[in-house]
Design a protein around this motif. Structure first.
Motif, PDB file in Angstrom:
ATOM      1  N   ASP A 139      26.990  29.816   3.603  1.00 44.45           N
ATOM      2  CA  ASP A 139      28.372  30.226   3.364  1.00 44.45           C
ATOM      3  C   ASP A 139      29.364  29.186   3.866  1.00 44.45           C
ATOM      4  O   ASP A 139      30.424  29.002   3.287  1.00 44.45           O
ATOM      5  CB  ASP A 139      28.628  31.575   4.039  1.00 44.45           C
ATOM      6  CG  ASP A 139      29.998  32.124   3.731  1.00 44.45           C
ATOM      7  OD1 ASP A 139      30.382  32.142   2.544  1.00 44.45           O
ATOM      8  OD2 ASP A 139      30.692  32.533   4.673  1.00 44.45           O
ATOM      9  N   GLY A 140      29.042  28.509   4.959  1.00 39.04           N
ATOM     10  CA  GLY A 140      29.927  27.496   5.516  1.00 39.04           C
ATOM     11  C   GLY A 140      30.757  28.034   6.662  1.00 39.04           C
ATOM     12  O   GLY A 140      30.871  29.240   6.859  1.00 39.04           O
ATOM     13  N   PRO A 141      31.360  27.131   7.431  1.00 40.85           N
ATOM     14  CA  PRO A 141      32.141  27.543   8.601  1.00 40.85           C
ATOM     15  C   PRO A 141      33.443  28.234   8.198  1.00 40.85           C
ATOM     16  O   PRO A 141      34.060  27.903   7.188  1.00 40.85           O
ATOM     17  CB  PRO A 141      32.416  26.232   9.332  1.00 40.85           C
ATOM     18  CG  PRO A 141      32.316  25.182   8.288  1.00 40.85           C
ATOM     19  CD  PRO A 141      31.321  25.678   7.284  1.00 40.85           C
ATOM     20  N   ARG A 142      33.803  29.198   9.013  1.00 39.98           N
ATOM     21  CA  ARG A 142      35.027  29.962   8.766  1.00 39.98           C
ATOM     22  C   ARG A 142      35.875  30.031  10.024  1.00 39.98           C
ATOM     23  O   ARG A 142      35.394  29.888  11.117  1.00 39.98           O
ATOM     24  CB  ARG A 142      34.680  31.372   8.306  1.00 39.98           C
ATOM     25  CG  ARG A 142      34.035  31.384   6.929  1.00 39.98           C
ATOM     26  CD  ARG A 142      33.765  32.806   6.473  1.00 39.98           C
ATOM     27  NE  ARG A 142      33.238  32.819   5.126  1.00 39.98           N
ATOM     28  CZ  ARG A 142      33.973  32.977   4.039  1.00 39.98           C
ATOM     29  NH1 ARG A 142      35.272  33.140   4.131  1.00 39.98           N
ATOM     30  NH2 ARG A 142      33.399  32.982   2.851  1.00 39.98           N
ATOM     31  N   ARG A 143      37.148  30.286   9.817  1.00 44.36           N
ATOM     32  CA  ARG A 143      38.082  30.505  10.920  1.00 44.36           C
ATOM     33  C   ARG A 143      37.852  31.916  11.482  1.00 44.36           C
ATOM     34  O   ARG A 143      37.221  32.738  10.840  1.00 44.36           O
ATOM     35  CB  ARG A 143      39.521  30.406  10.430  1.00 44.36           C
ATOM     36  CG  ARG A 143      39.882  29.050   9.905  1.00 44.36           C
ATOM     37  CD  ARG A 143      41.351  29.039   9.437  1.00 44.36           C
ATOM     38  NE  ARG A 143      41.656  27.735   8.893  1.00 44.36           N
ATOM     39  CZ  ARG A 143      41.899  26.665   9.633  1.00 44.36           C
ATOM     40  NH1 ARG A 143      41.888  26.754  10.944  1.00 44.36           N
ATOM     41  NH2 ARG A 143      42.158  25.509   9.077  1.00 44.36           N
ATOM     42  N   PRO A 144      38.406  32.194  12.662  1.00 44.84           N
ATOM     43  CA  PRO A 144      38.269  33.552  13.212  1.00 44.84           C
ATOM     44  C   PRO A 144      38.793  34.641  12.281  1.00 44.84           C
ATOM     45  O   PRO A 144      38.300  35.766  12.306  1.00 44.84           O
ATOM     46  CB  PRO A 144      39.092  33.488  14.503  1.00 44.84           C
ATOM     47  CG  PRO A 144      39.025  32.056  14.911  1.00 44.84           C
ATOM     48  CD  PRO A 144      39.032  31.274  13.609  1.00 44.84           C
ATOM     49  N   ASP A 145      39.774  34.314  11.424  1.00 45.56           N
ATOM     50  CA  ASP A 145      40.299  35.319  10.480  1.00 45.56           C
ATOM     51  C   ASP A 145      39.469  35.391   9.195  1.00 45.56           C
ATOM     52  O   ASP A 145      39.866  36.029   8.224  1.00 45.56           O
ATOM     53  CB  ASP A 145      41.764  35.043  10.155  1.00 45.56           C
ATOM     54  CG  ASP A 145      41.975  33.751   9.388  1.00 45.56           C
ATOM     55  OD1 ASP A 145      40.994  33.061   9.035  1.00 45.56           O
ATOM     56  OD2 ASP A 145      43.148  33.413   9.134  1.00 45.56           O
ATOM     57  N   SER A 146      38.324  34.710   9.161  1.00 45.48           N
ATOM     58  CA  SER A 146      37.364  34.683   8.045  1.00 45.48           C
ATOM     59  C   SER A 146      37.739  33.744   6.908  1.00 45.48           C
ATOM     60  O   SER A 146      37.003  33.648   5.928  1.00 45.48           O
ATOM     61  CB  SER A 146      37.100  36.088   7.479  1.00 45.48           C
ATOM     62  OG  SER A 146      36.492  36.880   8.472  1.00 45.48           O
ATOM     63  N   ASN A 147      38.875  33.062   6.978  1.00 49.19           N
ATOM     64  CA  ASN A 147      39.189  32.062   5.956  1.00 49.19           C
ATOM     65  C   ASN A 147      38.246  30.882   6.108  1.00 49.19           C
ATOM     66  O   ASN A 147      37.892  30.487   7.214  1.00 49.19           O
ATOM     67  CB  ASN A 147      40.642  31.582   6.073  1.00 49.19           C
ATOM     68  CG  ASN A 147      41.619  32.602   5.551  1.00 49.19           C
ATOM     69  OD1 ASN A 147      41.354  33.283   4.569  1.00 49.19           O
ATOM     70  ND2 ASN A 147      42.743  32.730   6.218  1.00 49.19           N
ATOM     71  N   ARG A 148      37.848  30.324   4.989  1.00 52.06           N
ATOM     72  CA  ARG A 148      36.869  29.249   4.964  1.00 52.06           C
ATOM     73  C   ARG A 148      37.483  27.921   5.419  1.00 52.06           C
ATOM     74  O   ARG A 148      38.575  27.552   4.998  1.00 52.06           O
ATOM     75  CB  ARG A 148      36.350  29.104   3.531  1.00 52.06           C
ATOM     76  CG  ARG A 148      35.200  28.165   3.357  1.00 52.06           C
ATOM     77  CD  ARG A 148      34.777  28.068   1.906  1.00 52.06           C
ATOM     78  NE  ARG A 148      34.497  29.332   1.280  1.00 52.06           N
ATOM     79  CZ  ARG A 148      33.335  29.982   1.370  1.00 52.06           C
ATOM     80  NH1 ARG A 148      32.358  29.482   2.069  1.00 52.06           N
ATOM     81  NH2 ARG A 148      33.169  31.123   0.744  1.00 52.06           N
ATOM     82  N   LEU A 149      36.757  27.205   6.301  1.00 53.77           N
ATOM     83  CA  LEU A 149      37.153  25.851   6.684  1.00 53.77           C
ATOM     84  C   LEU A 149      36.697  24.868   5.608  1.00 53.77           C
ATOM     85  O   LEU A 149      37.403  23.943   5.265  1.00 53.77           O
ATOM     86  CB  LEU A 149      36.550  25.468   8.027  1.00 53.77           C
ATOM     87  CG  LEU A 149      37.175  26.155   9.234  1.00 53.77           C
ATOM     88  CD1 LEU A 149      36.311  25.991  10.463  1.00 53.77           C
ATOM     89  CD2 LEU A 149      38.558  25.593   9.484  1.00 53.77           C
ATOM     90  N   TRP A 150      35.491  25.010   5.135  1.00 57.41           N
ATOM     91  CA  TRP A 150      34.962  24.300   3.981  1.00 57.41           C
ATOM     92  C   TRP A 150      33.688  24.990   3.551  1.00 57.41           C
ATOM     93  O   TRP A 150      33.187  25.870   4.237  1.00 57.41           O
ATOM     94  CB  TRP A 150      34.760  22.805   4.212  1.00 57.41           C
ATOM     95  CG  TRP A 150      33.652  22.431   5.152  1.00 57.41           C
ATOM     96  CD1 TRP A 150      32.307  22.412   4.877  1.00 57.41           C
ATOM     97  CD2 TRP A 150      33.779  21.997   6.505  1.00 57.41           C
ATOM     98  NE1 TRP A 150      31.598  22.015   5.969  1.00 57.41           N
ATOM     99  CE2 TRP A 150      32.488  21.756   6.991  1.00 57.41           C
ATOM    100  CE3 TRP A 150      34.850  21.793   7.349  1.00 57.41           C
ATOM    101  CZ2 TRP A 150      32.244  21.319   8.291  1.00 57.41           C
ATOM    102  CZ3 TRP A 150      34.605  21.367   8.631  1.00 57.41           C
ATOM    103  CH2 TRP A 150      33.320  21.129   9.072  1.00 57.41           C
ATOM    104  N   TYR A 151      33.160  24.601   2.424  1.00 58.62           N
ATOM    105  CA  TYR A 151      31.985  25.274   1.883  1.00 58.62           C
ATOM    106  C   TYR A 151      30.721  24.835   2.598  1.00 58.62           C
ATOM    107  O   TYR A 151      30.626  23.723   3.109  1.00 58.62           O
ATOM    108  CB  TYR A 151      31.868  24.996   0.385  1.00 58.62           C
ATOM    109  CG  TYR A 151      32.987  25.637  -0.385  1.00 58.62           C
ATOM    110  CD1 TYR A 151      32.910  26.968  -0.732  1.00 58.62           C
ATOM    111  CD2 TYR A 151      34.144  24.929  -0.685  1.00 58.62           C
ATOM    112  CE1 TYR A 151      33.954  27.593  -1.400  1.00 58.62           C
ATOM    113  CE2 TYR A 151      35.194  25.537  -1.352  1.00 58.62           C
ATOM    114  CZ  TYR A 151      35.087  26.869  -1.708  1.00 58.62           C
ATOM    115  OH  TYR A 151      36.112  27.480  -2.348  1.00 58.62           O
ATOM    116  N   GLY A 152      29.755  25.723   2.603  1.00 53.95           N
ATOM    117  CA  GLY A 152      28.471  25.421   3.210  1.00 53.95           C
ATOM    118  C   GLY A 152      27.600  24.592   2.284  1.00 53.95           C
ATOM    119  O   GLY A 152      28.032  24.153   1.218  1.00 53.95           O
TER     120      GLY A 152
END
Length: 77
Positions: A6-19
């Protein structure tokens, strides 16, 4: 595995970039200098001199809580 794909996400679940894509090699995800868990000089130097701007920076102090800020800073700079 699902979180890696899935890739890394911010604490609010928004994606930082794709996995990474399912089935892709994990060979470059956690590259270390010689398999000892220490980041390669390129990765640790990039963080030390580009983001932290501090030759005495200790990469052991990095946490997942710092990660979103680091991503934002690297994009901005």
């Amino acid at each position: 595995m699902k979180r890696i794909w899935d890739g890394p996400r911010r604490p609010d679940s928004n994606r930082l970039w794709y996995g990474i894509l399912p089935g892709a090699s994990f060979g470059r995800i956690a590259v270390t200098a010689n398999g000892d868990g220490v980041p390669t000089p390129l990765a640790s130097g990039w963080y030390t001199y580009w983001l932290a701007k501090n030759p005495a920076f200790d990469w052991h102090s990095l946490t997942m809580a710092n990660f979103p800020h680091s991503v934002d800073q690297s994009r901005q700079e």
